[in-house]
Design a protein around this motif. Sequence first.
Motif, PDB file in Angstrom:
ATOM      1  N   ARG A  54       0.830  -1.204   0.000  1.00 34.50           N
ATOM      2  CA  ARG A  54       0.000   0.000   0.000  1.00 34.50           C
ATOM      3  C   ARG A  54       0.868   1.260   0.000  1.00 34.50           C
ATOM      4  NH1 ARG A  54      -2.363   0.949   4.488  1.00 34.50           N
ATOM      5  NH2 ARG A  54      -1.415  -0.671   5.772  1.00 34.50           N
ATOM      6  N   PRO A  55       0.427   2.328  -0.663  1.00 37.21           N
ATOM      7  CA  PRO A  55       1.216   3.565  -0.690  1.00 37.21           C
ATOM      8  C   PRO A  55       1.459   4.106   0.718  1.00 37.21           C
ATOM      9  CG  PRO A  55      -0.541   3.649  -2.322  1.00 37.21           C
ATOM     10  CD  PRO A  55      -0.800   2.433  -1.475  1.00 37.21           C
ATOM     11  N   LEU A  56       2.624   4.698   0.898  1.00 34.96           N
ATOM     12  CA  LEU A  56       2.972   5.372   2.156  1.00 34.96           C
ATOM     13  C   LEU A  56       2.818   6.886   2.031  1.00 34.96           C
ATOM     14  CD1 LEU A  56       6.181   3.331   2.970  1.00 34.96           C
ATOM     15  CD2 LEU A  56       4.227   3.517   4.498  1.00 34.96           C
ATOM     16  N   ILE A  57       2.857   7.389   0.812  1.00 30.42           N
ATOM     17  CA  ILE A  57       2.793   8.823   0.552  1.00 30.42           C
ATOM     18  C   ILE A  57       1.637   9.080  -0.402  1.00 30.42           C
ATOM     19  CG2 ILE A  57       3.991  10.789  -0.495  1.00 30.42           C
ATOM     20  CD1 ILE A  57       6.628   9.438   0.335  1.00 30.42           C
ATOM     21  N   ASN A  58       0.737   9.979  -0.028  1.00 26.08           N
ATOM     22  CA  ASN A  58      -0.435  10.282  -0.852  1.00 26.08           C
ATOM     23  C   ASN A  58      -0.169  11.495  -1.744  1.00 26.08           C
ATOM     24  OD1 ASN A  58      -2.127   8.209   0.210  1.00 26.08           O
ATOM     25  ND2 ASN A  58      -2.421   9.444   2.050  1.00 26.08           N
ATOM     26  N   ALA A  59       0.041  11.239  -3.016  1.00 26.10           N
ATOM     27  CA  ALA A  59       0.256  12.310  -3.987  1.00 26.10           C
ATOM     28  C   ALA A  59      -1.085  12.743  -4.568  1.00 26.10           C
ATOM     29  CB  ALA A  59       1.184  11.827  -5.097  1.00 26.10           C
ATOM     30  N   PRO A  60      -1.193  13.995  -5.044  1.00 27.94           N
ATOM     31  CA  PRO A  60      -2.474  14.486  -5.559  1.00 27.94           C
ATOM     32  C   PRO A  60      -2.802  13.971  -6.952  1.00 27.94           C
ATOM     33  CG  PRO A  60      -0.815  16.187  -5.748  1.00 27.94           C
ATOM     34  CD  PRO A  60      -0.173  15.052  -4.998  1.00 27.94           C
ATOM     35  N   GLU A  61      -1.796  13.520  -7.696  1.00 27.23           N
ATOM     36  CA  GLU A  61      -2.020  13.011  -9.048  1.00 27.23           C
ATOM     37  C   GLU A  61      -1.332  11.661  -9.188  1.00 27.23           C
ATOM     38  OE1 GLU A  61      -0.865  15.820 -12.023  1.00 27.23           O
ATOM     39  OE2 GLU A  61      -2.012  17.467 -11.143  1.00 27.23           O
ATOM     40  N   TYR A  62      -2.031  10.707  -9.814  1.00 26.86           N
ATOM     41  CA  TYR A  62      -1.503   9.347  -9.894  1.00 26.86           C
ATOM     42  C   TYR A  62      -1.334   8.816 -11.311  1.00 26.86           C
ATOM     43  CZ  TYR A  62      -1.818   8.610  -4.883  1.00 26.86           C
ATOM     44  OH  TYR A  62      -1.621   8.689  -3.536  1.00 26.86           O
ATOM     45  N   TYR A  76      11.690  12.562   1.863  1.00 24.15           N
ATOM     46  CA  TYR A  76      12.995  12.831   2.486  1.00 24.15           C
ATOM     47  C   TYR A  76      13.019  12.319   3.925  1.00 24.15           C
ATOM     48  CZ  TYR A  76      17.020  15.408   4.268  1.00 24.15           C
ATOM     49  OH  TYR A  76      18.219  15.743   4.855  1.00 24.15           O
ATOM     50  N   THR A  77      11.941  12.557   4.657  1.00 23.62           N
ATOM     51  CA  THR A  77      11.856  12.112   6.049  1.00 23.62           C
ATOM     52  C   THR A  77      11.872  10.592   6.133  1.00 23.62           C
ATOM     53  OG1 THR A  77      10.617  14.093   6.668  1.00 23.62           O
ATOM     54  CG2 THR A  77      10.491  12.211   8.169  1.00 23.62           C
ATOM     55  N   LEU A  78      11.102   9.943   5.266  1.00 25.08           N
ATOM     56  CA  LEU A  78      11.068   8.485   5.273  1.00 25.08           C
ATOM     57  C   LEU A  78      12.436   7.902   4.923  1.00 25.08           C
ATOM     58  CD1 LEU A  78       9.331   5.997   5.684  1.00 25.08           C
ATOM     59  CD2 LEU A  78       8.587   6.181   3.299  1.00 25.08           C
ATOM     60  N   ARG A  79      13.111   8.523   3.955  1.00 26.81           N
ATOM     61  CA  ARG A  79      14.463   8.068   3.606  1.00 26.81           C
ATOM     62  C   ARG A  79      15.404   8.219   4.792  1.00 26.81           C
ATOM     63  NH1 ARG A  79      19.528  10.131   1.847  1.00 26.81           N
ATOM     64  NH2 ARG A  79      18.784  12.246   2.199  1.00 26.81           N
ATOM     65  N   ALA A  80      15.310   9.366   5.489  1.00 26.06           N
ATOM     66  CA  ALA A  80      16.179   9.598   6.647  1.00 26.06           C
ATOM     67  C   ALA A  80      15.910   8.598   7.754  1.00 26.06           C
ATOM     68  CB  ALA A  80      15.984  11.027   7.157  1.00 26.06           C
ATOM     69  N   LEU A  81      14.637   8.308   7.996  1.00 25.79           N
ATOM     70  CA  LEU A  81      14.289   7.345   9.035  1.00 25.79           C
ATOM     71  C   LEU A  81      14.855   5.961   8.708  1.00 25.79           C
ATOM     72  CD1 LEU A  81      10.578   8.348   9.697  1.00 25.79           C
ATOM     73  CD2 LEU A  81      12.519   8.708  11.215  1.00 25.79           C
ATOM     74  N   ARG A  82      14.794   5.595   7.433  1.00 25.19           N
ATOM     75  CA  ARG A  82      15.275   4.268   7.028  1.00 25.19           C
ATOM     76  C   ARG A  82      16.800   4.193   7.056  1.00 25.19           C
ATOM     77  NH1 ARG A  82      13.485   1.397   1.974  1.00 25.19           N
ATOM     78  NH2 ARG A  82      14.323  -0.296   3.217  1.00 25.19           N
ATOM     79  N   THR A  83      17.472   5.192   6.485  1.00 16.70           N
ATOM     80  CA  THR A  83      18.914   5.099   6.308  1.00 16.70           C
ATOM     81  C   THR A  83      19.704   5.545   7.526  1.00 16.70           C
ATOM     82  OG1 THR A  83      19.028   7.307   5.297  1.00 16.70           O
ATOM     83  CG2 THR A  83      18.686   5.434   3.819  1.00 16.70           C
ATOM     84  N   LYS A  84      19.197   6.523   8.268  1.00 18.62           N
ATOM     85  CA  LYS A  84      19.947   7.063   9.401  1.00 18.62           C
ATOM     86  C   LYS A  84      19.528   6.451  10.731  1.00 18.62           C
ATOM     87  CE  LYS A  84      20.823  11.532   7.190  1.00 18.62           C
ATOM     88  NZ  LYS A  84      22.265  11.306   6.999  1.00 18.62           N
ATOM     89  N   HIS A  85      18.296   5.931  10.788  1.00 10.41           N
ATOM     90  CA  HIS A  85      17.784   5.445  12.068  1.00 10.41           C
ATOM     91  C   HIS A  85      17.266   4.018  12.011  1.00 10.41           C
ATOM     92  CE1 HIS A  85      18.243   9.522  13.531  1.00 10.41           C
ATOM     93  NE2 HIS A  85      17.557   9.939  12.497  1.00 10.41           N
ATOM     94  N   ALA A  86      17.506   3.339  10.900  1.00 11.88           N
ATOM     95  CA  ALA A  86      17.189   1.911  10.770  1.00 11.88           C
ATOM     96  C   ALA A  86      15.727   1.594  11.059  1.00 11.88           C
ATOM     97  CB  ALA A  86      18.088   1.075  11.682  1.00 11.88           C
ATOM     98  N   VAL A  87      14.824   2.513  10.718  1.00 12.85           N
ATOM     99  CA  VAL A  87      13.391   2.270  10.864  1.00 12.85           C
ATOM    100  C   VAL A  87      12.914   1.491   9.642  1.00 12.85           C
ATOM    101  CG1 VAL A  87      11.118   3.338  11.001  1.00 12.85           C
ATOM    102  CG2 VAL A  87      13.034   4.325  12.257  1.00 12.85           C
ATOM    103  N   SER A  88      12.315   0.343   9.849  1.00 12.99           N
ATOM    104  CA  SER A  88      11.838  -0.467   8.735  1.00 12.99           C
ATOM    105  C   SER A  88      10.575   0.140   8.137  1.00 12.99           C
ATOM    106  CB  SER A  88      11.547  -1.893   9.200  1.00 12.99           C
ATOM    107  OG  SER A  88      10.402  -1.917  10.029  1.00 12.99           O
ATOM    108  N   ILE A  89      10.288  -0.244   6.890  1.00 19.24           N
ATOM    109  CA  ILE A  89       9.056   0.201   6.244  1.00 19.24           C
ATOM    110  C   ILE A  89       7.846  -0.286   7.027  1.00 19.24           C
ATOM    111  CG2 ILE A  89       7.599  -0.189   4.222  1.00 19.24           C
ATOM    112  CD1 ILE A  89       9.623   1.966   3.786  1.00 19.24           C
ATOM    113  N   ARG A 107      -0.951  13.000   8.418  1.00 22.30           N
ATOM    114  CA  ARG A 107       0.296  13.012   7.649  1.00 22.30           C
ATOM    115  C   ARG A 107       1.462  13.037   8.639  1.00 22.30           C
ATOM    116  NH1 ARG A 107      -0.314  16.800   2.396  1.00 22.30           N
ATOM    117  NH2 ARG A 107       1.430  15.484   1.749  1.00 22.30           N
ATOM    118  N   LEU A 108       1.713  11.905   9.230  1.00 16.29           N
ATOM    119  CA  LEU A 108       2.728  11.807  10.280  1.00 16.29           C
ATOM    120  C   LEU A 108       4.102  12.257   9.811  1.00 16.29           C
ATOM    121  CD1 LEU A 108       3.514  10.831  13.144  1.00 16.29           C
ATOM    122  CD2 LEU A 108       3.959   8.587  12.131  1.00 16.29           C
ATOM    123  N   LEU A 109       4.451  11.955   8.558  1.00 15.73           N
ATOM    124  CA  LEU A 109       5.793  12.273   8.070  1.00 15.73           C
ATOM    125  C   LEU A 109       6.004  13.769   7.887  1.00 15.73           C
ATOM    126  CD1 LEU A 109       6.238   9.397   5.477  1.00 15.73           C
ATOM    127  CD2 LEU A 109       7.209   9.551   7.769  1.00 15.73           C
TER     128      LEU A 109
END
Length: 230
Positions: A54-62, A76-89, A107-109
């Motif tokens: 399922r999508p994690l980011i809701n874009a206005p156009e698909y 950017y935030t999701l990338r940082a969480l994954r790469t810098k803080h080892a947060v899994s998807i 929109r938690l991110l």
Amino acid sequence: MSPPNNVNGANDPRNLAAYTVAEAARYVRIPAPTLRAWVAGQSYAKHSGRPPFRPLINAPEYDPPRLTFNNLIEAYTLRALRTKHAVSIQAARRAIDFAEQYYNIHRLLLDPQLRTSAGDLFLEKYGEFVNLSQSGQLVIAKLFRDYLKRIELDGFHLPARLYPFDKDVDKTIVIDPQVAFGRPFIARRGISTAAIVDRVNSGESYNDIAADYDLDPAEVEEALFYEQAA
């Protein structure tokens, strides 16, 4: 004054569909197929036994997907969480779902209270922290705010500018939805990084370009590094 409930408002430039997936992926240093899956989701063959992603980011156009500046911040935030803080998807998805269900955070991110620690996601609330990947268990923890250092907030504490280049210690390169149509530019002078690259590719020297734009040659070099580091 409280921030608007829909994050920025429909007419805010941060909510305009301004970026293709390829552009957004290049700007925030994410492989384009990964970002596309985060935005559009992904299905698998029935025999694989894997459920749809399922999508994690809701874009206005698909069709095709186009992203906003706010989507850029989320990616950017999701990338940082994954790469810098080892947060899994999986942990990120649980956190997003939990925040929406129990705290009405849609929109938690983008939320300025989002924090990270030891691979968990935290939401600051009433002086305590909710460990979202543990279904809301209250914990006291040291905050890791690395990714927020590169996101500049406005008066509502919502993202207003992104400094996307991790190696850019002095924040030379910036993305602002109200400047240069949301494309990366040199913060001190408002010159787009793409314009710098075009002139270098035409054979002009760093010094000549810097003199024309009243830039330091190091700023020209930073622009080139950013544009070519995808």
